[in-house]
Structures are given as structure tokens and as C-alpha cells.
Design a protein around this motif. Structure first.
Motif, PDB file in Angstrom:
ATOM      1  N   UNK A 296       0.840  -1.203   0.000  1.00 61.45           N
ATOM      2  CA  UNK A 296       0.000   0.000   0.000  1.00 61.45           C
ATOM      3  C   UNK A 296       0.871   1.248   0.000  1.00 61.45           C
ATOM      4  N   UNK A 297       1.888   1.252   0.847  1.00 60.50           N
ATOM      5  CA  UNK A 297       2.757   2.423   0.937  1.00 60.50           C
ATOM      6  C   UNK A 297       3.494   2.720  -0.348  1.00 60.50           C
ATOM      7  N   UNK A 298       3.873   1.683  -1.078  1.00 63.77           N
ATOM      8  CA  UNK A 298       4.670   1.863  -2.293  1.00 63.77           C
ATOM      9  C   UNK A 298       3.827   2.099  -3.535  1.00 63.77           C
ATOM     10  N   UNK A 299       2.495   2.141  -3.361  1.00 64.22           N
ATOM     11  CA  UNK A 299       1.594   2.222  -4.512  1.00 64.22           C
ATOM     12  C   UNK A 299       0.820   3.527  -4.522  1.00 64.22           C
ATOM     13  N   UNK A 300       0.760   4.181  -5.676  1.00 64.47           N
ATOM     14  CA  UNK A 300      -0.159   5.298  -5.855  1.00 64.47           C
ATOM     15  C   UNK A 300      -1.572   4.744  -5.860  1.00 64.47           C
ATOM     16  N   UNK A 301      -2.476   5.421  -5.176  1.00 69.84           N
ATOM     17  CA  UNK A 301      -3.871   4.971  -5.175  1.00 69.84           C
ATOM     18  C   UNK A 301      -4.792   6.181  -5.221  1.00 69.84           C
ATOM     19  N   UNK A 302      -5.866   6.043  -5.969  1.00 69.28           N
ATOM     20  CA  UNK A 302      -6.834   7.128  -6.095  1.00 69.28           C
ATOM     21  C   UNK A 302      -7.908   7.008  -5.022  1.00 69.28           C
ATOM     22  N   UNK A 303      -8.423   8.159  -4.608  1.00 67.11           N
ATOM     23  CA  UNK A 303      -9.464   8.207  -3.593  1.00 67.11           C
ATOM     24  C   UNK A 303     -10.782   8.692  -4.170  1.00 67.11           C
ATOM     25  N   UNK A 316     -10.579  14.955  -7.721  1.00 70.35           N
ATOM     26  CA  UNK A 316     -10.265  13.554  -7.434  1.00 70.35           C
ATOM     27  C   UNK A 316      -9.007  13.491  -6.573  1.00 70.35           C
ATOM     28  N   UNK A 317      -9.048  12.687  -5.536  1.00 68.82           N
ATOM     29  CA  UNK A 317      -7.944  12.615  -4.596  1.00 68.82           C
ATOM     30  C   UNK A 317      -6.956  11.524  -4.996  1.00 68.82           C
ATOM     31  N   UNK A 318      -5.678  11.801  -4.760  1.00 73.15           N
ATOM     32  CA  UNK A 318      -4.612  10.840  -5.024  1.00 73.15           C
ATOM     33  C   UNK A 318      -3.739  10.714  -3.786  1.00 73.15           C
ATOM     34  N   UNK A 319      -3.531   9.468  -3.349  1.00 73.44           N
ATOM     35  CA  UNK A 319      -2.604   9.158  -2.268  1.00 73.44           C
ATOM     36  C   UNK A 319      -1.304   8.673  -2.912  1.00 73.44           C
ATOM     37  N   UNK A 320      -0.252   9.474  -2.789  1.00 74.21           N
ATOM     38  CA  UNK A 320       0.985   9.175  -3.503  1.00 74.21           C
ATOM     39  C   UNK A 320       1.812   8.114  -2.777  1.00 74.21           C
ATOM     40  N   UNK A 321       2.568   7.367  -3.547  1.00 74.33           N
ATOM     41  CA  UNK A 321       3.453   6.360  -2.979  1.00 74.33           C
ATOM     42  C   UNK A 321       4.580   7.023  -2.204  1.00 74.33           C
ATOM     43  N   UNK A 322       5.099   6.296  -1.231  1.00 75.49           N
ATOM     44  CA  UNK A 322       6.195   6.809  -0.422  1.00 75.49           C
ATOM     45  C   UNK A 322       7.326   5.788  -0.397  1.00 75.49           C
ATOM     46  N   UNK A 323       8.564   6.289  -0.349  1.00 80.61           N
ATOM     47  CA  UNK A 323       9.749   5.440  -0.332  1.00 80.61           C
ATOM     48  C   UNK A 323      10.757   6.023   0.648  1.00 80.61           C
TER      49      UNK A 323
END
Length: 399
Positions: A296-303, A316-323
């Protein structure tokens, strides 16, 4: 409700332990090619005072306009099964309606006020709607699992479950009330074409009909998405063109339909910054919680997707990936550390820009809605005392 989710998770795990899963990579073909001409800015703030038994991050809220045109910001208090009414403009507490004396005692996690004589409550304990009024009298119980026995029947393979939140609201249309759920867990391929997640409750008959399925190209073929948040279904309603707009977390596209068909028109609704979204690569029996959280953390996902009828816009919301520095998200990385941005589109879904708003943990992104003032988002920040529910209001600005 947790007992239902646990049961379904176990059944899904067993079913998939004997099934080969396939990997899919959903490419953002417009990544890095989109040009921003507009952005969102915080232009105002609203702070609603809370009492000692009411906390920020409510499970559900609604802006309700009564017959005389007065607007109320209504908040669900799950602690005492009450709906609190505030003057949306003046911020003053007006009243509350308590449903705590209903028997058997419901577990209310969402509501919709159609009028003072028609209030729908979602009772999560029984997967049903209670039709009540402002005196807290129940007129009707409306099952959302047909005639199935909630404890004995495998109803979750035929009917959705509901991760209730303001960002996935009840939608009031001319003839029916829409309520969107999802399939909790990995979606078995043998039900992907028949499992429908949006309930339509007829105002006159209280009959419930279900519509719209998961897109085959996203979730079919035993693609392993595993669970929430990837199976979440976000819906909003274009009141001008009477169109339903679905946002799926794993797709850069939006899926458009209407009230009379289950068919979708697909349009691009992605981010300039989102990269390829890839499903899990292992069999579900090999996936532990830490591995899933890491994915989940490494993946971009839309809200959620929100239609602004006042400005003819979509958000449209986007939860960006984190590294981390090594390029891999650690197990200890929390979802609330994901950066969030809001994509802006015009009424034809043309890209106008996107605006970063900070980290997910600084906002309650389940509490998002539109008013004539702008896009309302609950801001939580570091409010330790929890004396107020704070809304930040964002409006469009040209760059």
C-alpha cells in the motif's frame, strides 16, 4: 460488523489458496505530459464546537438544507447514536436527534436526511436501513441483504458491505436513494460479473435494487488486489447530466454510467504524477499483513471523486506512494504519511491541474464534500484537545 469482515476475509483466503492469481500493471499513459493551468487554495475555514462526547473525525456528516432554505451541517455521533445539527454558516450548535432508545439498539454508522419526516439510518449490525423521522420513530426496516440470514448465509458473495464515510455519500436522485458499498477482500473471479455494489432504495416502495459491477479489466482474471483500500468504490453524482461517476483506487480512469444502465463509459481522470499501479505478485496465502501494508505504501492509489455543481468541476484525490532513502517503504511506514494531492478537471474531464495538500494524517479525507463555498475537507492536524471539528474550504485559482 467486524465479525462479518473477519469471516469474509477467512473465506476469501481459503478460496484463493487453491487459485492461481495473475499480476496486472496499470500504466498511466499521460504521466508527466499534463499541464497545470489551475490550482486549489485554502480560502476559508469553519470550526464547529464539539461537546465532551463528540470527537473530530466523525464517521459520517451531511449538509442538509430544509424546506425554508436553512443549511445545517449534521454530524453523526456513534458514541450515543445521535445526529448533531449545526448552522453551517454561523457554526452554532442547534440541536441533536438521539436514536439511542431504539430497540433493538442499532449500530448507526451513516445516515441521510431527506426531510424531517424521512431520515434514513444505516444500521451496520443488521446490514439494514431504518426509515425514521425527527422524533426518532422507526417506520420501516429495509434489509440490504434480501432475505438472507446475516449469521448463517454467505450473503457477502451476493451483497456489498459498506465502509461508510462522507466521501462515499448517500446520493439522492429523483426516485431513489443510492448507497454504495464494496466487496471486502479479494474478489473471487466467479462472481466478478454478477456482484453489484450500489444499492438503489425506492422512496415509494422501499424496494432495493443493486447496480454496477467491478470493471473486468481492473479486477477480473484473479488479479490480486487483496483488500481495502484497493477494492474501495467511490461514487459521486453529476446532477447536471444525471451521470454516476465512479473512481476505483487502482485506475487512472474514471467510469461513467447512468441510473438506467450498468454499462460504463471510460474517461481519463488521472494524475500527472501517478505512476504504474501494480497488483500483488504472490498467492494470498503467502501475504502477511506487513507485506500488504508495505505494498500500500509503495503504490499510488486514487481516492474519492467529487462533482462541484456550482463551478462545473471535478475533484479527485490521489494518495501518492512513499519510499525511504533505500527506495523501499519500511513496514513501520504508516498510511497517514502518504502525500495527498487533488486533481482538478472541468465538466468534460479535461485536466486543469492538481494541488498537493500535505500528508494524509493531517486530514480526515473520509470527510469531504462540496458546498457553494468550495471543496470542504476536515483538517485534523495536531488538535490534541479535540474541541472543534475544523473544515478547510478550497477554491479554484488560475495559475
Amino acid at each position: 460488523m467486524k465479525r462479518h469482515l473477519i469471516f469474509l476475509y477467512c473465506v476469501s483466503t481459503f478460496a484463493l489458496s487453491c487459485t492461481n492469481t495473475s499480476v496486472t500493471s496499470i500504466v498511466n499513459e499521460k504521466q508527466g505530459r499534463l499541464k497545470s493551468t489551475h490550482k486549489l487554495e485554502i480560502t476559508s475555514e469553519k470550526k464547529f464546537p464539539l461537546d465532551s462526547v463528540t470527537a473530530p473525525r466523525p464517521n459520517y456528516t451531511q449538509v442538509y438544507t430544509n424546506s425554508t432554505g436553512n443549511r445545517f451541517y449534521t454530524i453523526l455521533n456513534t458514541y450515543n447514536n445521535s445526529i448533531y445539527f449545526y448552522d453551517y454558516a454561523g457554526l452554532k450548535f442547534i440541536k441533536k436527534i438521539s436514536f439511542d432508545n431504539l430497540e433493538p439498539k442499532p449500530d448507526i454508522t451513516a445516515f441521510h436526511i431527506k426531510s424531517s419526516d424521512s431520515i434514513y439510518l444505516y444500521n451496520e449490525r443488521a446490514i439494514e436501513l431504518l426509515l425514521t423521522d425527527s422524533s426518532a420513530k422507526t417506520f420501516k426496516k429495509i434489509s440490504l441483504i434480501g432475505s438472507k440470514n446475516i449469521r448463517k448465509d454467505p450473503w457477502m458473495y451476493m451483497y456489498p458491505q459498506y465502509n461508510t464515510q462522507t466521501a462515499i455519500p448517500f446520493i439522492q436522485t429523483l426516485n431513489e436513494l443510492l448507497f454504495t458499498g464494496e466487496f471486502i477482500g479479494q474478489i473471487p473471479d466467479d462472481i466478478i460479473r454478477t456482484f453489484k455494489f450500489t444499492a438503489g432504495i425506492n422512496y415509494s416502495t422501499n424496494e432495493v435494487k443493486f447496480s454496477h459491477t467491478y470493471p473486468i479489466e481492473l479486477y477480473g482474471g484473479n488479479k490480486l488486489w487483496h483488500n481495502i483500500p484497493f477494492t474501495e468504490v467511490y461514487l459521486d453524482y453529476d446532477t447536471d447530466n444525471h451521470k454516476l461517476v465512479y473512481s476505483f483506487p487502482v485506475s487512472h480512469n474514471l467510469y461513467i454510467s447512468d441510473l438506467n444502465t450498468d454499462k460504463y463509459d471510460v474517461v481519463y481522470g488521472g494524475s500527472n504524477e501517478a505512476s504504474t499501479i501494480t497488483s500483488l505478485k504472490a498467492n494470498q496465502r503467502d501475504i502477511d499483513a506487513d507485506s500488504f501494508l508495505k505494498h500500500i505504501g509503495e503504490t499510488d492509489e486514487y481516492g474519492s471523486i467529487k462533482y462541484d455543481k456550482y463551478r462545473k468541476l471535478y475533484y479527485r484525490f490521489l494518495y501518492k506512494s512513499i519510499h525511504d532513502d533505500g527506495g523501499v517503504v519500511t513496514v513501520k511506514t504508516k498510511w497517514k504519511q502518504k502525500p495527498v494531492s487533488i486533481i482538478i478537471m472541468d465538466k468534460h474531464f479535461n485536466y486543469l491541474g492538481e494541488t498537493p495538500i500535505g500528508l494524509a494524517g493531517d486530514w480526515n479525507l473520509k470527510n469531504v464534500f462540496v458546498t457553494k463555498e468550495g471543496l470542504n475537507i476536515e483538517h485534523v492536524g495536531h488538535d490534541i484537545d479535540e474541541m472543534y471539528l475544523t473544515l478547510k474550504i478550497l477554491t479554484l485559482k488560475k495559475i
